[in-house]
Write an enzyme that holds these catalytic residues in place. Structure first.
Site, short mmCIF file in Angstrom:
data_model
loop_
_atom_site.label_atom_id
_atom_site.label_comp_id
_atom_site.label_asym_id
_atom_site.label_seq_id
_atom_site.Cartn_x
_atom_site.Cartn_y
_atom_site.Cartn_z
N LYS A 212 0.85 -1.19 0.00
CA LYS A 212 0.00 0.00 0.00
C LYS A 212 0.88 1.23 0.00
CE LYS A 212 -4.43 -1.46 1.57
NZ LYS A 212 -4.52 -1.75 0.11
N ASP B 98 8.71 12.53 0.60
CA ASP B 98 8.56 11.27 1.34
C ASP B 98 9.76 10.35 1.10
OD1 ASP B 98 5.86 8.77 1.68
OD2 ASP B 98 7.44 9.48 3.03
C1 LIG Z 1 3.23 0.60 -2.16
C2 LIG Z 1 4.39 -0.18 -2.76
C3 LIG Z 1 3.88 -1.10 -3.85
N1 LIG Z 1 4.99 -0.96 -1.75
C4 LIG Z 1 5.89 -1.92 -2.10
N2 LIG Z 1 6.38 -2.06 -3.35
C5 LIG Z 1 7.26 -3.07 -3.59
C6 LIG Z 1 7.78 -3.25 -4.93
C7 LIG Z 1 8.60 -4.30 -5.30
N3 LIG Z 1 8.94 -4.17 -6.60
C8 LIG Z 1 8.35 -3.07 -7.07
N4 LIG Z 1 8.44 -2.57 -8.32
C9 LIG Z 1 7.78 -1.44 -8.58
C10 LIG Z 1 7.03 -0.80 -7.61
CL1 LIG Z 1 6.21 0.68 -8.00
C11 LIG Z 1 6.91 -1.29 -6.32
C12 LIG Z 1 7.60 -2.46 -6.06
N5 LIG Z 1 7.69 -3.91 -2.62
C13 LIG Z 1 7.22 -3.75 -1.37
C14 LIG Z 1 6.33 -2.75 -1.08
F1 LIG Z 1 5.84 -2.59 0.16
C15 LIG Z 1 5.31 0.84 -3.32
O1 LIG Z 1 5.09 1.33 -4.41
N6 LIG Z 1 6.21 1.20 -2.47
C16 LIG Z 1 6.98 2.35 -2.76
C17 LIG Z 1 8.21 1.92 -3.47
F2 LIG Z 1 8.73 0.85 -2.82
F3 LIG Z 1 7.88 1.58 -4.72
F4 LIG Z 1 9.06 2.94 -3.45
#
Ligand SMILES: CC(C)(Nc1nc(-c2c[nH]c3ncc(Cl)cc23)ncc1F)C(=O)NCC(F)(F)F
Length: 295
Positions: free
Chosen positions: A21, A140
């Site tokens: 999330k 952030d």
């Molecule tokens: C909300 C979200 C999904 N959280 C996570 N993304 C990914 C995750 C793992 N691989 C990813 N590849 C692309 C993206 Cl946008 C997210 C992930 N892995 C763990 C997460 F909690 C996210 O967007 N987090 C911010 C970020 F980590 F992207 F900076």
């Protein structure tokens, strides 16, 4: 009409699993598989959570912001997927298989060298330098919002709180206290809701602390600040307590075994007066020099 590579058809977007999330929505791992033979590429799809405090135009702003960013150290925008007849849309991004930096560093804490942490730090600086050139304030910056592309490449992600500076001001004043986690915020954010490239520099210092603490949750910035505040958090709000501590020059302690010059770089980022903080280009030069010295 040339085939629009940034338009993803919902019928070919195959859901695989939830990723997490973020600000204003959840992100899912999907395979875009127009041939229907599982050879399609994996993508991260951020769905707009309908009326979860966010609305379509805010989301469209985030999509627009991300679509113009082209930098090796920023998660790649791939396109959009409209559904419900353009009433709803999703943001399609590249999928980075190693996940978020905080999870990666903690999992691999026994074989991550100082050198590799400094390499990641310099890549974050370069990504932030690029954002600054676009007059974007991330708001952030935290290890949870950095993604790991491979063993030697990280990228900045989650632009849900990002703001574009107005043409005539070097800071962005939020109308009311935002939802950025307090413990990554500079004093002027806590006291005046003022966000700038220099408040992103403060947050970068916190990211350095996370990194060199191996993203150990037992000593994360929130835990250490709450310890210092003590349990006597009465009336005065948490952000007031934190602002007072920072004003009387309390700062996060050096992580165990943290190289002295890295801790002094964190302290530079945590200079109270935002005008006296280093810029991201200063920081990336200093980090590069440390990488050279680290031979
Ligand atoms: C909300 C979200 C999904 N959280 C996570 N993304 C990914 C995750 C793992 N691989 C990813 N590849 C692309 C993206 Cl946008 C997210 C992930 N892995 C763990 C997460 F909690 C996210 O967007 N987090 C911010 C970020 F980590 F992207 F900076």
């Amino acid at each position: 009409v040339p085939h629009d590579q940034t338009l993803f058809e919902e019928r070919h977007l195959c859901y695989i699993s939830p990723l997490g999330k973020g600000n204003f929505g959840c992100v899912e791992l999907c395979r875009y598989d127009p041939l229907g033979d599982n050879t399609g590429e994996l993508v991260a799809v951020k769905k707009l959570q309908p009326n979860k405090g966010s609305n379509l135009e805010d989301f469209q702003k985030e999509v627009k912001m991300l679509s113009v960013l082209h930098c090796d150290y920023i998660v790649k925008y791939r396109g959009v997927c409209y559904s419900m007849g353009r009433l709803s849309m999703s943001l399609v991004m590249e999928y980075l298989p190693y996940g978020s930096l905080n999870g990666y560093v903690w999992t691999n804490r026994h074989n991550i060298t100082t050198r590799r942490m400094l390499l990641f730090s310099s890549q974050i600086c370069k990504g932030m330098e690029y954002l600054q050139m676009q007059r974007y304030v991330h708001r952030d910056l935290a290890a949870r919002n950095i993604l790991v592309a491979n063993e030697s490449l990280v990228k900045i992600a989650d632009f849900g709180l990002t703001k574009v500076l107005p043409f005539d001001k070097e800071y962005y004043r939020l109308s009311q206290p935002g939802q950025s986690p307090l413990f990554w915020l500079a004093p002027e954010c806590l006291n005046e809701n003022k966000f700038s490239h220099k408040s992103d520099v403060w947050s970068f210092g916190i990211v350095l602390h996370e990194l060199f603490s191996y993203c150990d949750n037992s000593v994360n910035p929130k835990r250490l600040c709450l310890q210092e505040i003590g349990q006597n958090v009465q009336g005065t709000s948490l952000s007031m307590h934190l602002a007072n501590m920072l004003a009387s020059n309390w700062r996060l302690p050096a992580p165990p075994n943290c190289p002295l010059q890295v801790y002094s770089l964190m302290k530079d980022c945590w200079t109270y007066d935002f005008d006296k903080r280093p810029s991201f280009s200063d920081l990336s030069k200093k980090v590069e020099n440390m990488i050279q010295d680290d031979r």
